[in-house]
Design a protein around this motif. Structure first.
Motif, PDB file in Angstrom:
ATOM      1  N   ASP A 294       0.695  -1.200   0.268  1.00 18.14           N
ATOM      2  CA  ASP A 294      -0.132   0.000  -0.154  1.00 18.14           C
ATOM      3  C   ASP A 294       1.053   1.404   0.085  1.00 18.14           C
ATOM      4  OD1 ASP A 294      -1.382   2.367   1.643  1.00 18.14           O
ATOM      5  OD2 ASP A 294      -3.077   1.060   0.950  1.00 18.14           O
ATOM      6  N   ASP A 295       0.614   2.124  -1.025  1.00 18.01           N
ATOM      7  CA  ASP A 295       1.751   3.282  -1.039  1.00 18.01           C
ATOM      8  C   ASP A 295       1.703   4.103   0.166  1.00 18.01           C
ATOM      9  OD1 ASP A 295       2.191   2.451  -3.728  1.00 18.01           O
ATOM     10  OD2 ASP A 295       1.104   3.661  -4.809  1.00 18.01           O
ATOM     11  N   ASP A 296       0.473   4.554   0.584  1.00 20.39           N
ATOM     12  CA  ASP A 296       0.531   5.379   1.785  1.00 20.39           C
ATOM     13  C   ASP A 296       1.165   4.834   2.983  1.00 20.39           C
ATOM     14  OD1 ASP A 296      -0.760   7.339   0.426  1.00 20.39           O
ATOM     15  OD2 ASP A 296      -2.862   6.578   0.868  1.00 20.39           O
ATOM     16  N   MET A 297       0.722   3.480   3.327  1.00 15.38           N
ATOM     17  CA  MET A 297       1.518   2.821   4.461  1.00 15.38           C
ATOM     18  C   MET A 297       2.884   2.902   4.277  1.00 15.38           C
ATOM     19  SD  MET A 297      -1.399   0.026   5.156  1.00 15.38           S
ATOM     20  CE  MET A 297      -0.616  -0.669   6.492  1.00 15.38           C
ATOM     21  N   HIS A 298       3.292   2.271   3.031  1.00 18.18           N
ATOM     22  CA  HIS A 298       4.776   2.072   2.805  1.00 18.18           C
ATOM     23  C   HIS A 298       5.583   3.508   2.971  1.00 18.18           C
ATOM     24  CE1 HIS A 298       8.413   1.957   0.297  1.00 18.18           C
ATOM     25  NE2 HIS A 298       8.280   0.700   0.351  1.00 18.18           N
ATOM     26  N   MET A 299       4.914   4.563   2.606  1.00 20.96           N
ATOM     27  CA  MET A 299       5.779   5.997   2.670  1.00 20.96           C
ATOM     28  C   MET A 299       5.586   6.246   4.217  1.00 20.96           C
ATOM     29  SD  MET A 299       4.532   9.631   1.348  1.00 20.96           S
ATOM     30  CE  MET A 299       3.275   9.558   2.502  1.00 20.96           C
ATOM     31  N   LEU A 300       4.621   6.073   5.058  1.00 24.98           N
ATOM     32  CA  LEU A 300       4.510   6.554   6.478  1.00 24.98           C
ATOM     33  C   LEU A 300       5.622   5.663   7.230  1.00 24.98           C
ATOM     34  CD1 LEU A 300       0.372   7.039   6.814  1.00 24.98           C
ATOM     35  CD2 LEU A 300       2.383   8.778   7.005  1.00 24.98           C
ATOM     36  N   ASP A 301       5.714   4.429   6.646  1.00 26.93           N
ATOM     37  CA  ASP A 301       6.782   3.640   7.631  1.00 26.93           C
ATOM     38  C   ASP A 301       7.910   3.199   7.185  1.00 26.93           C
ATOM     39  OD1 ASP A 301       4.781   3.632   9.845  1.00 26.93           O
ATOM     40  OD2 ASP A 301       3.687   1.725   8.980  1.00 26.93           O
ATOM     41  N   ALA A 302       8.194   3.628   5.881  1.00 28.20           N
ATOM     42  CA  ALA A 302       9.568   3.193   5.309  1.00 28.20           C
ATOM     43  C   ALA A 302      10.809   3.708   6.028  1.00 28.20           C
ATOM     44  CB  ALA A 302       9.676   4.413   3.951  1.00 28.20           C
ATOM     45  N   ASP A 303      10.667   4.624   7.213  1.00 31.28           N
ATOM     46  CA  ASP A 303      11.913   5.026   7.790  1.00 31.28           C
ATOM     47  C   ASP A 303      12.010   4.033   9.171  1.00 31.28           C
ATOM     48  OD1 ASP A 303       9.552   6.201   9.219  1.00 31.28           O
ATOM     49  OD2 ASP A 303      10.692   7.662  10.300  1.00 31.28           O
ATOM     50  N   ILE A 304      11.270   3.222   9.530  1.00 33.27           N
ATOM     51  CA  ILE A 304      11.089   2.252  10.550  1.00 33.27           C
ATOM     52  C   ILE A 304      12.255   1.325  10.534  1.00 33.27           C
ATOM     53  CG2 ILE A 304      10.182   0.374  11.981  1.00 33.27           C
ATOM     54  CD1 ILE A 304       7.448   1.948  11.563  1.00 33.27           C
ATOM     55  N   MET A 305      12.583   0.878   9.575  1.00 35.12           N
ATOM     56  CA  MET A 305      13.793  -0.222   9.585  1.00 35.12           C
ATOM     57  C   MET A 305      15.059   0.654   9.436  1.00 35.12           C
ATOM     58  SD  MET A 305      11.819  -3.230   7.362  1.00 35.12           S
ATOM     59  CE  MET A 305      13.197  -4.232   7.171  1.00 35.12           C
ATOM     60  N   PRO A 306      15.375   1.536   8.587  1.00 33.17           N
ATOM     61  CA  PRO A 306      16.534   2.242   8.815  1.00 33.17           C
ATOM     62  C   PRO A 306      16.810   2.695  10.198  1.00 33.17           C
ATOM     63  CG  PRO A 306      15.344   2.999   6.759  1.00 33.17           C
ATOM     64  CD  PRO A 306      14.366   2.083   7.374  1.00 33.17           C
ATOM     65  N   HIS A 307      15.837   3.442  10.724  1.00 27.33           N
ATOM     66  CA  HIS A 307      15.983   3.810  12.381  1.00 27.33           C
ATOM     67  C   HIS A 307      16.413   2.733  13.235  1.00 27.33           C
ATOM     68  CE1 HIS A 307      14.470   6.132  15.974  1.00 27.33           C
ATOM     69  NE2 HIS A 307      14.635   4.899  16.445  1.00 27.33           N
ATOM     70  N   GLU A 308      15.661   1.460  13.293  1.00 25.22           N
ATOM     71  CA  GLU A 308      16.255   0.357  14.051  1.00 25.22           C
ATOM     72  C   GLU A 308      17.515  -0.107  13.758  1.00 25.22           C
ATOM     73  OE1 GLU A 308      14.412   0.479  16.450  1.00 25.22           O
ATOM     74  OE2 GLU A 308      12.580   1.267  15.944  1.00 25.22           O
ATOM     75  N   PHE A 309      17.931  -0.179  12.415  1.00 27.13           N
ATOM     76  CA  PHE A 309      19.141  -0.480  11.864  1.00 27.13           C
ATOM     77  C   PHE A 309      20.260   0.345  12.445  1.00 27.13           C
ATOM     78  CE2 PHE A 309      21.999  -1.560   7.951  1.00 27.13           C
ATOM     79  CZ  PHE A 309      22.451  -2.761   8.878  1.00 27.13           C
TER      80      PHE A 309
END
Length: 627
Positions: A294-309
């Motif tokens: 889902d494009d909207d969900m993807h955009m809103l949460d795209a930074d979570i895995m870079p943050h945790e990494f």
């Protein structure tokens, strides 16, 4: 609790317990996860002991949560046995995380069984740890250990039995996988309790593994995904490339890797608890089922895995001294969370743009939303940023009501603004020759290898910044974290060549959030956000709506005499610019109705960034470090 300990209230049990542990042997831990779909985990522990008084403790202060979030209320069915006899135990009258028991003569093992209810408190957040098709096991949920012991010194041999046919992902080193009846039994290599708690396991009926490393490349990086459906696991080739780029970019940014291999653990479910939690050799990310598609969900949460990494370097390897506790009972001090989380928020979002998970335009829209939200947070006039970090224990799970006046975990977003200012200042002072990237290599780099913790203080941060570029960093940072100024620190945006402006064009992040949450955000005009059913989620202290007498929890019924809807609200805001009449809101409050007149005439206001004169430093910050 410290005063009780110093008075001797628990000293005898602590010392006698430590003397009764057979340190050369490992604690055996087996976890039956086959009841995960109905949210209960079954644990069995065999603890080598000697006769005498013992005290076992359940992990309380959980790394990554920065607070006493160990879900002790979910622990049930506790039973202790030795020599074939059931032993009576007592919970400590002061510390409810501690269990006292007397081991009889001749016994050398204590058998402990307990169940953990997992329908709430997933990884320290709200929501269940498991559903019909997925589970998330955080080992701190299912283990007891010696009171007073260092978690590095407690050795654990763990095993787990997931539901039949489920596949799993974890950074915990596996010794063997075998059939245990109809289910697989996963046996793990002996590790310290520190490593165990730092290595969550996810499992699911729908599983996919994506290799991010080239054959023969070390350390290995993989994405382990579980979901409610196979369709949700369809990560696009573009995203796969972006995560490979993330691995490359972090290598260039930090110059070293402090792990033997790394697992991005990704749970995709609308029903499991949503969270992102950092670990040294993995990250535990739980998002909505359709996040990848889902494009909207993807955009809103795209930074979570870079943050945790990013946390593998900033938070796990380099850690504030107040958070580098020796076990899970010692209290954590959160003063430097604006470095631990704030710097990670900044770097994680920059990496999201550098890898292509966000476009530069999307990054700027996200930054504009952050800046506007913090600039409309009147709670900053009484609670400085540092106090939001010290108050994490009481602020973390508070709802949206009056958040603008109470403040929340602002050390994340305001930390981002502070570190953007630091980065832009370094670039200006050095005429573009240095940047925060140089600080990261000095502060978080060092020697690659297995996980370790290198604690730091405020002075260490300042000293390293001065190695990059001489400046009054201590003065700047103290001013930012202790400020009670009415407005957010937007100097980094302005030094970066941009400024925050407001107009009637939708901010793409706010617009996407409104669609997914079925809400309308009028925070920067009338001063409130409202749910689809009319409930006011929050009202900004001092805003036009607040001045009129409206508060969170009330229900919006009508606008200017017409039943409320998003379109009716937006039409009223547009018309306000050419009207001298107030906007009338009919509001229900606990079954009573009242009309509130709001003299507002500034139209729709959504935040964006606008270019100003000077170099585009922000654009330079977003440029990838690798080709």
């Amino acid at each position: 609790m410290r005063s009780l300990l110093s008075a001797g209230y628990l000293i005898v049990p602590v010392l006698s317990f430590l003397s009764n542990i057979v340190s050369a042997q490992s604690i055996q831990l087996s976890v039956d996860l086959t009841d995960a779909p109905r949210n209960i985990y079954h644990s069995q522990l065999i603890i080598p002991v000697q006769p005498g008084p013992l005290t076992l403790v359940y992990p309380k202060w959980i790394p990554g949560n920065h607070r006493p979030s160990g879900p002790i209320a979910n622990v049930t069915g506790v039973k202790m046995e030795a020599g074939g006899h059931t032993l009576p135990w007592q919970r400590d009258p002061v510390d409810v995380y501690a269990f006292h028991v007397e081991v009889p003569a001749g016994a050398n093992e204590l058998h402990v069984s307990l169940d953990t209810i997992t329908d709430d408190g997933s990884a320290g957040a709200t929501g269940p740890s498991a559903t019909t098709n997925v589970l998330d096991l955080n080992w701190n949920q299912v283990v007891l250990y010696p009171q007073g012991a260092s978690s590095d010194d407690v050795q654990i041999e763990a095993s787990a039995t997931p539901p039949q046919g489920w596949k799993f992902g974890t950074a915990l080193p596996v010794a063997a996988v075998s059939k245990g009846g109809t289910n697989e039994l996963i046996r793990f290599k002996p590790v310290s309790l520190t490593t165990l708690v730092d290595s969550p396991l996810i499992a699911g009926d729908h599983y996919r593994k994506i290799e991010l490393s080239k054959p023969g490349e070390t350390p290995v990086h993989v994405v382990d995904m579980v979901s409610e459906s196979d369709a949700a696991l369809a990560m696009t080739p573009a995203d796969e490339a972006a995560y490979r780029k993330l691995v490359a970019e972090t290598g260039a940014l930090f110059g070293a890797r402090h792990y033997l291999d790394y697992h991005f653990l990704l749970t995709l479910s609308d029903d499991a608890g949503h969270h992102g939690v950092e670990h040294h050799q993995s990250s535990d990310n739980s998002l909505g089922e359709r996040t990848l598609i889902d494009d909207d969900m993807h955009m809103l949460d795209a930074d979570i895995m870079p943050h945790e990494f990013t946390h593998s370097w900033n938070g796990k390897y380099r850690r504030p001294a107040g958070l580098a506790t020796r076990n899970y009972q010692d209290p954590m001090l959160g003063d430097l969370l604006w470095v631990y989380e704030g710097l990670t928020e900044y770097l994680g979002r920059v990496l999201t743009a550098r890898t292509g998970l966000w476009t530069p335009d999307q990054y700027r829209e996200a930054l504009a939303e952050t800046a506007a939200e913090l600039d409309h947070r009147p709670g900053r006039t009484w609670r400085p940023l540092e106090d939001t970090a010290r108050s994490v224990q009481i602020l973390r799970l508070q709802g949206p009501e009056w958040r603008n006046w109470r403040r929340g975990l602002d050390y994340y977003p305001e930390g981002e603004l502070i570190w953007l200012e630091v980065d832009a200042t370094i670039r200006q002072q050095s005429h573009g020759q240095k940047s925060l990237d140089d600080f990261c290599r000095l502060f978080h780099g060092g020697q690659s290898g297995p996980p370790k913790v290198v604690p730091y203080t405020f002075d260490d941060v300042v000293q390293t910044l001065n190695q990059v570029t001489a400046y009054d960093w201590a003065g700047l940072l103290r001013e930012r974290v202790n400020s009670t100024a009415a407005h957010a620190p937007l100097g980094g945006i302005e030094r970066g060549g941009w400024r925050v402006v407001y107009n009637d064009q939708p901010n793409v992040f706010i617009h996407a959030e409104e669609k997914l949450d079925n809400s309308v955000d009028a925070s920067y005009s009338l001063g409130f956000a409202v749910k689809e059913n009319g409930e006011f989620l929050d009202v900004i202290y001092g805003s036009p709506a607040y001045a009129a007498g409206i508060g969170p929890g009330m229900m919006l019924v009508a606008i200017n005499g017409r039943a409320w809807s998003k379109d009716v609200l937006l039409d009223a805001l547009r018309a306000s610019k050419d009207s001298k009449e107030p906007i009338d809101l009919l509001v229900e409050n606990a079954k009573f109705f009242k009309t509130y007149s709001i003299p507002y005439h500034d139209g729709i206001r959504n935040p964006h960034l606008e270019r100003i004169e000077g170099p585009d430093i922000l654009g330079d910050i977003l440029k990838p470090l690798t080709k």
